[in-house]
Design a protein around this motif. Structure first.
Motif, short mmCIF file in Angstrom:
data_model
loop_
_atom_site.label_atom_id
_atom_site.label_comp_id
_atom_site.label_asym_id
_atom_site.label_seq_id
_atom_site.Cartn_x
_atom_site.Cartn_y
_atom_site.Cartn_z
N UNK A 121 0.87 -1.17 0.00
CA UNK A 121 0.00 0.00 0.00
C UNK A 121 0.91 1.23 0.00
N UNK A 122 0.76 2.06 -1.03
CA UNK A 122 1.53 3.30 -1.09
C UNK A 122 0.73 4.39 -0.38
N UNK A 123 1.41 5.16 0.46
CA UNK A 123 0.75 6.24 1.20
C UNK A 123 1.52 7.53 0.94
N UNK A 124 0.81 8.62 0.69
CA UNK A 124 1.51 9.89 0.54
C UNK A 124 0.63 11.04 1.02
N UNK A 125 1.27 12.18 1.25
CA UNK A 125 0.53 13.34 1.77
C UNK A 125 -0.32 14.00 0.69
N UNK A 126 0.23 14.14 -0.53
CA UNK A 126 -0.48 14.84 -1.60
C UNK A 126 -0.47 14.02 -2.88
N UNK A 127 -1.51 14.20 -3.66
CA UNK A 127 -1.51 13.70 -5.04
C UNK A 127 -1.87 14.89 -5.92
N UNK A 151 -3.10 5.21 -0.68
CA UNK A 151 -3.86 6.00 0.27
C UNK A 151 -3.25 7.39 0.32
N UNK A 152 -4.04 8.38 -0.02
CA UNK A 152 -3.54 9.76 -0.14
C UNK A 152 -4.27 10.63 0.87
N UNK A 153 -3.55 11.51 1.54
CA UNK A 153 -4.24 12.43 2.47
C UNK A 153 -5.03 13.45 1.65
N UNK A 154 -4.32 14.24 0.85
CA UNK A 154 -4.99 15.33 0.11
C UNK A 154 -4.73 15.19 -1.39
N UNK A 173 -7.45 5.88 -2.83
CA UNK A 173 -8.40 6.43 -1.86
C UNK A 173 -7.79 7.71 -1.30
N UNK A 174 -8.45 8.83 -1.55
CA UNK A 174 -7.97 10.11 -1.03
C UNK A 174 -8.91 10.58 0.06
N UNK A 175 -8.36 11.02 1.19
CA UNK A 175 -9.19 11.37 2.33
C UNK A 175 -9.83 12.74 2.19
N UNK A 176 -9.22 13.61 1.39
CA UNK A 176 -9.84 14.89 1.05
C UNK A 176 -9.48 15.19 -0.39
N UNK A 177 -10.48 15.53 -1.18
CA UNK A 177 -10.19 15.88 -2.58
C UNK A 177 -10.57 17.36 -2.77
N UNK A 178 -9.53 18.17 -3.01
CA UNK A 178 -9.76 19.59 -3.24
C UNK A 178 -10.18 19.76 -4.69
#
Ligand code: 5GP
Length: 193
Positions: A121-127, A151-154, A173-178
């Protein structure tokens, strides 16, 4: 994720060049309770996957990734952006153009830390444009391991990385999509149903 969206609205700052600054809770000072809540959310979202390792890229992804790995009870490994003396010579390597620093990095990971039977599982702060995520997928592919998702934070939904990589079949899966942000500080999210 409501908590993350509220943090972005109350503490995030929009900078010229489509940069969202979240230094007070994610990129400089780190809100450990928020990291833990995000990790639990990734665990819920990827509960059907048999994940053996969490992976990220230094430096900003490390905090969320290590919390996620802790919650999932697996190791976390991060790709390094520079050739340090203590990095083994036996590495997988790829090139990544940094969105925020405007330069190309050689990104490396020691071969001993990814096995061909790993489900990562790749996790990062931004996409944003997706080059960091693509680079990490490339490292996993070089090892013959598999990426179960990201899994992306933003996610900045107005940049094309998310849609391009989802179209290639990556489970993101992004936890917040701006959806929209502008220099006067307005930030709008894509609401998930
Ligand atoms: P991408 O490779 O998807 O274009 O960009 C992802 C990487 O650039 C992330 O790992 C993150 O460190 C950085 N990044 C991209 N956009 C932003 C932004 O708006 N704010 C911050 N703080 N970092 C960003």
């Amino acid at each position: 994720m409501r908590l993350l969206e509220e943090m972005i609205l109350s503490k995030g700052k929009v900078y010229p060049g489509n940069i969202l600054k979240v230094d007070s809770f994610l990129n400089h000072q780190i809100d450990s309770q928020l990291m833990f809540a995000m990790a639990q959310e990734f665990q819920r979202l990827f509960r059907d996957e048999k994940i053996t390792k969490v992976m990220t890229i230094e430096a900003s992804g490390i905090a969320i990734a290590v919390m996620t790995a802790y919650v999932m009870q697996v190791p976390m490994v991060f790709a390094k952006k520079s050739q340090t003396k203590n990095l083994s010579a036996d590495v997988y390597s790829t090139q990544v153009m940094s969105f925020t620093h405007g330069r190309v990095y050689d990104v490396k990971i020691a071969k001993e830390f990814i096995n061909s039977d790993d489900k990562i599982l790749i996790v990062d702060d931004f996409l944003a444009n997706g080059v960091a995520l693509e680079g990490l997928c490339d490292l996993v592919n070089q090892a013959g391991a598999s990426v179960v998702g990201a899994g992306i934070a933003i996610e900045k939904g107005f940049q094309d990385g998310g849609n391009r990589l989802r179209a290639k079949g990556l489970h993101i899966e992004s936890l917040a999509i701006v959806q929209e942000m502008n220099d006067n500080g307005t930030i709008k999210f894509l609401s998930k149903q």
